[in-house]
Design a protein around this motif. Structure first.
Motif, PDB file in Angstrom:
ATOM      1  N   ALA A   1      42.194 -85.600  26.924  1.00 41.40           N
ATOM      2  CA  ALA A   1      43.475 -86.280  26.725  1.00 41.40           C
ATOM      3  C   ALA A   1      43.599 -87.538  27.567  1.00 41.40           C
ATOM      4  N   TRP A   2      43.056 -87.509  28.795  1.00 44.93           N
ATOM      5  CA  TRP A   2      43.212 -88.685  29.655  1.00 44.93           C
ATOM      6  C   TRP A   2      42.442 -89.887  29.138  1.00 44.93           C
ATOM      7  N   ARG A   3      41.361 -89.640  28.423  1.00 42.27           N
ATOM      8  CA  ARG A   3      40.592 -90.758  27.869  1.00 42.27           C
ATOM      9  C   ARG A   3      41.318 -91.418  26.706  1.00 42.27           C
ATOM     10  N   GLY A   4      42.256 -90.700  26.108  1.00 41.53           N
ATOM     11  CA  GLY A   4      43.070 -91.283  25.042  1.00 41.53           C
ATOM     12  C   GLY A   4      44.490 -91.573  25.486  1.00 41.53           C
ATOM     13  N   ILE A   5      44.681 -91.821  26.784  1.00 43.92           N
ATOM     14  CA  ILE A   5      46.032 -91.996  27.325  1.00 43.92           C
ATOM     15  C   ILE A   5      46.748 -93.193  26.697  1.00 43.92           C
ATOM     16  N   ALA A   6      46.004 -94.183  26.231  1.00 46.40           N
ATOM     17  CA  ALA A   6      46.653 -95.343  25.620  1.00 46.40           C
ATOM     18  C   ALA A   6      47.504 -94.931  24.426  1.00 46.40           C
ATOM     19  N   ALA A   7      47.069 -93.902  23.692  1.00 44.84           N
ATOM     20  CA  ALA A   7      47.844 -93.449  22.539  1.00 44.84           C
ATOM     21  C   ALA A   7      49.175 -92.842  22.964  1.00 44.84           C
ATOM     22  N   LEU A   8      49.231 -92.278  24.174  1.00 47.95           N
ATOM     23  CA  LEU A   8      50.464 -91.673  24.665  1.00 47.95           C
ATOM     24  C   LEU A   8      51.402 -92.706  25.263  1.00 47.95           C
ATOM     25  N   LEU A   9      50.870 -93.882  25.612  1.00 44.22           N
ATOM     26  CA  LEU A   9      51.675 -94.897  26.283  1.00 44.22           C
ATOM     27  C   LEU A   9      51.846 -96.155  25.442  1.00 44.22           C
ATOM     28  N   ALA A  10      51.397 -96.121  24.202  1.00 47.30           N
ATOM     29  CA  ALA A  10      51.322 -97.333  23.382  1.00 47.30           C
ATOM     30  C   ALA A  10      52.691 -97.862  22.999  1.00 47.30           C
ATOM     31  N   ASP A  11      52.739 -98.888  22.247  1.00 51.44           N
ATOM     32  CA  ASP A  11      53.802 -99.639  21.588  1.00 51.44           C
ATOM     33  C   ASP A  11      54.659-100.456  22.535  1.00 51.44           C
TER      34      ASP A  11
END
Length: 589
Positions: free
Chosen positions: A331-341
Motif C-alpha cells: 500500500a505504501w508504494r501506491g500512496i500517491a493514489a491515496l493522496l491524489a487530486d
C-alpha cells in the motif's frame, strides 16, 4: 468476556429449517478488544460496537463487504448524518447506534435468510430450466477454481452452517467472478441456456479503501460520510437492498441511487438450498450489472483514475474508473493514489487525473473543521481482488494497512503529502538501482538477468517496507516535511547500499573476472563486479542525492557525479502503484 447467544430464531418443521433471523441470530464474526473472537447477530454488533475491535472474516474481502453492509444499515437507520455537526454529535455519544435496534426490528422480515418470499439478499423461487442445484463452491471464494487441493475445504464444499452461508451471500454480491453463467427461468438475457459475462460483483472492480478506528464503533463512524459532503451526491431515493422490492430473476437495468444502494448492490441472483442442519446447495446467476464509469460521486471507498481510452470511446470527458490495487505492490508504494487530486493541477483544465478515496477526504475534513485532532493518525485499510482468465477466477486477494498522519490529507498544506509521495518514489528509484546491480553482476558471469534482478528488487522493497511505514507515521511530529524526507533518503541510501554490498560480496569469482559487454550506446566494456559496483554507487547517488558527493544541492536534490554510471537503466517506476492500469480494463456493460 466472550458472549454467546442461544439460537432463538431457527424454526424447524418437517425436517427443514424455516427461519434464520440475521438480526437476532449470531452470524457476523468479530474480534473483541480483549483479543477473543465471537460470532454476533446484527443487533449485538451495533449494541456492542464500542467493545469490538473489528469484523473478521474468512478473507479480507469478507471484512470489506460486511463493513459496507453495516454502514448501509447505519446510514439508513440514522437517516444521515445530515452534516458534520450531526456527525460530531454521534462521535461524542457512546450510544449513538441505539436507533439501529428499532430499525432492525422494522426490517426483521427482510433479514430472514430463509424467508419463503423475501429471503435475505436472495430471489425466492430462483431456478434454472433444468432445475439444477449447484455446489456451494460457486459462492465460497476460498476454494480456488481448478486448484481445490490448496484449500482446507478440499475438494468441495458440501455443507455450510446458516451463519457462514449468510456471510458468503453478502460476499458473492460484492466479489463474485464473471464468466458465462447458467441462465435463470424468467431472465430475458438467457441465450441457449446461458447468460454471457456481465462483469464481477461491484466491489470486485474497486481498489477498496476504508478507515479503521480503535473500535468497530469508531470504524463505522469514521466511514459514515455526512450528506453535506461536496464531493459526493446524496439522494432521498437512496435505499439499501432490503428496502427495495424483492429482485426477480432478471434485471430492470436501473442505475445506482447512492452509497446505501452501492454498499448492498445486488449483482447476482442467488437462492440457497437447505435442510434443518444447514445449507447444502445454491442456485446462482447474474443480477444487476453496473457500469463502473463515473460513479466517483457515489462510491467513496476507492480511488479513481481518468481514462483517456474511455473518453475517446464514449465521446465524453472526463471519464473516471475505479483505480484497482496491484497485488505486487504494498500500500505504501501506491500512496500517491491515496493522496491524489489535491496535489494535481489537472489535465487540460478539466480536473485531476486521479481522485483519492472520498472516505479519506471525509476524514481530512473532520480534522480541518476541528472534530478530530490535527495529529490524528489515519489507518487506511486496503482490500481488493485481482481476477484472472477473463475475470472468471480469483487470482489474488489484496490486504494491507497503511497508518499515516491526517496532515497528509490537508488540502491547505500539500507539502507533507508531496514529500510522502516523493519519499515512496525515492525508494522505488533506489530499489530499481539495486535490481540493475544484480542484472550487471549476472551479465558479468554470462548468466540470465531477470531472475536475479527481480529477487534483488523484492528484497529491497521488503527491507524498506517497515522503515517507510514507521517514517510515515513519524511525519505527524515532523515540523519540516522536507527535512523529514531528507532523513528518509539517508535511510534508503544506507539500507540499499548494504544490500548492494551483500550482492557484490556473494557474486563469486566469475563475476570478479568478468567478460566483454556491449552497452545500449554501442560501447564495449570489460564488465566485472568492480565496474558494476562503481555503476551502482553512481546510480544510487543520482537517485537519492549524496551529501558527500561534490555538487549535491541538499535535501531532495540530485548529486553530480563523475563516475561512469554505465548503460542507461530502465524507465522510472510508476510511483502511483498503477502500472497495471496503463490500459483500461473491460468496463461492465
Amino acid at each position: 468476556m466472550t458472549q454467546t447467544t442461544e439460537p432463538t430464531g431457527v424454526d424447524v418443521g418437517g425436517g427443514e429449517a424455516s427461519s434464520f433471523d440475521l438480526t437476532s441470530q449470531p452470524w457476523i464474526r468479530v474480534l473483541r478488544r480483549d483479543g477473543s473472537q465471537d460470532e454476533l447477530s446484527l443487533d449485538q454488533v451495533f449494541a456492542q460496537a464500542d467493545d469490538l475491535r473489528c469484523v473478521v472474516g474468512e478473507l479480507a474481502t469478507h471484512e470489506f463487504s460486511l463493513v459496507r453492509l453495516l454502514l448501509a444499515v447505519a446510514h439508513d437507520a440514522l437517516d444521515g448524518p445530515d452534516d458534520v455537526e450531526d456527525w460530531a454529535d454521534l462521535w461524542e455519544d457512546r450510544d449513538c447506534f441505539a436507533p439501529v435496534q428499532a430499525y432492525l426490528e422494522e426490517q426483521r422480515e427482510r433479514f430472514d435468510l430463509l424467508h419463503p418470499v423475501t429471503p435475505f439478499m436472495q430471489t425466492a423461487g430462483l431456478r434454472t430450466a433444468k432445475g439444477e442445484v449447484f455446489s456451494l463452491n460457486r459462492i465460497v471464494a476460498d476454494v480456488p477454481a481448478g486448484e481445490p487441493f490448496f484449500s482446507a475445504r478440499m475438494p468441495n464444499v458440501k455443507r455450510l452452517s446458516f451463519a457462514e452461508a449468510a456471510r458468503w451471500i453478502v460476499h458473492v454480491h460484492a466479489y463474485d467472478t464473471s464468466g458465462i453463467k447458467t441462465g435463470m427461468v424468467g431472465d430475458d438475457r438467457v441465450k441457449g441456456g446461458k447468460v454471457y459475462p456481465l462483469g464481477t460483483g461491484w466491489a470486485g472492480g474497486l481498489g477498496g479503501v476504508f478507515v479503521e478506528g480503535d473500535t468497530l464503533r469508531e470504524t463505522l463512524l469514521l466511514n459514515l460520510v455526512a450528506a453535506d459532503t461536496e464531493e459526493l451526491d446524496f439522494s432521498a431515493a437512496d435505499r439499501p437492498a432490503w428496502r427495495r422490492e424483492p429482485c426477480g430473476p432478471g434485471s430492470d437495468g436501473r442505475v445506482a441511487t447512492g452509497m446505501r444502494d452501492l454498499y448492498t448492490w445486488q449483482s447476482r441472483r442467488v437462492l440457497l438450498h437447505h435442510d434443518a442442519d444447514g445449507v447444502h446447495g445454491v442456485v446462482l446467476g447474474y443480477g444487476d450489472p453496473l457500469p463502473s464509469r463515473n460513479l466517483h460521486r457515489s462510491e467513496p471507498m476507492t480511488a479513481w483514475r481518468r481514462s483517456p481510452a474511455q473518453e475517446k470511446k464514449l465521446g465524453q470527458s472526463p471519464v473516471f474508473l475505479p483505480l484497482e490495487h496491484d497485488p505486487g505492490r504494498s500500500a505504501w508504494r501506491g500512496i500517491a493514489a491515496l493522496l491524489a487530486d489535491r496535489l494535481e493541477e489537472g489535465g487540460g483544465g478539466e480536473g485531476p487525473s486521479r481522485l483519492r478515496p472520498r472516505a479519506l477526504e471525509w476524514v481530512a475534513r473532520l480534522v480541518t473543521e476541528g472534530h478530530l485532532p490535527r495529529r490524528f493518525l489515519v489507518r487506511a485499510r486496503v482490500v481488493g481482488v485481482r481476477y484472472g482468465t477473463q475475470q472468471s477466477v480469483v487470482d489474488e486477494v489484496v490486504d494491507d494497512r497503511l497508518v499515516m498522519p491526517v496532515v497528509l490529507l490537508h488540502g491547505q498544506d500539500p507539502a507533507y503529502a508531496a514529500q510522502a509521495i516523493a519519499a515512496a518514489e525515492d525508494a522505488d528509484r533506489a530499489v530499481r538501482v539495486l535490481g540493475d546491480l544484480a542484472a550487471d553482476l549476472a551479465r558479468a558471469t554470462g548468466s540470465e538477468q531477470e531472475g536475479p534482478k527481480a529477487a534483488a528488487r523484492a528484497e529491497g522493497f521488503d527491507a524498506l517496507d517497515h522503515r517507510y511505514r514507521g517514517w510515515l507515521s513519524d511525519m505527524v511530529e515532523a515540523p519540516d516535511p522536507f527535512e523529514h524526507r531528507y532523513t528518509w533518503q539517508r535511510q534508503v541510501r544506507e539500507v540499499v547500499g548494504r544490500l548492494g554490498d551483500r550482492l557484490i560480496a556473494v557474486a563469486g569469482d566469475a563475476a570478479w573476472e568478468g567478460r566483454l559487454h556491449t552497452d545500449n550506446k554501442g560501447g564495449v566494456h570489460w564488465l566485472n563486479a568492480g565496474l558494476a559496483d562503481v555503476w551502482f554507487r553512481g546510480r544510487l547517488a543520482k537517485a537519492l542525492g549524496d551529501p558527500d558527493a561534490p555538487g549535491c544541492p541538499g535535501p531532495g536534490g540530485k548529486a553530480t557525479v563523475s563516475v561512469d554510471d554505465g548503460p542507461p537503466g530502465p524507465e522510472p517506476a510508476d510511483p502511483t502503484g498503477t502500472e497495471h492500469a496503463a490500459t483500461d480494463p473491460e468496463v461492465h456493460p
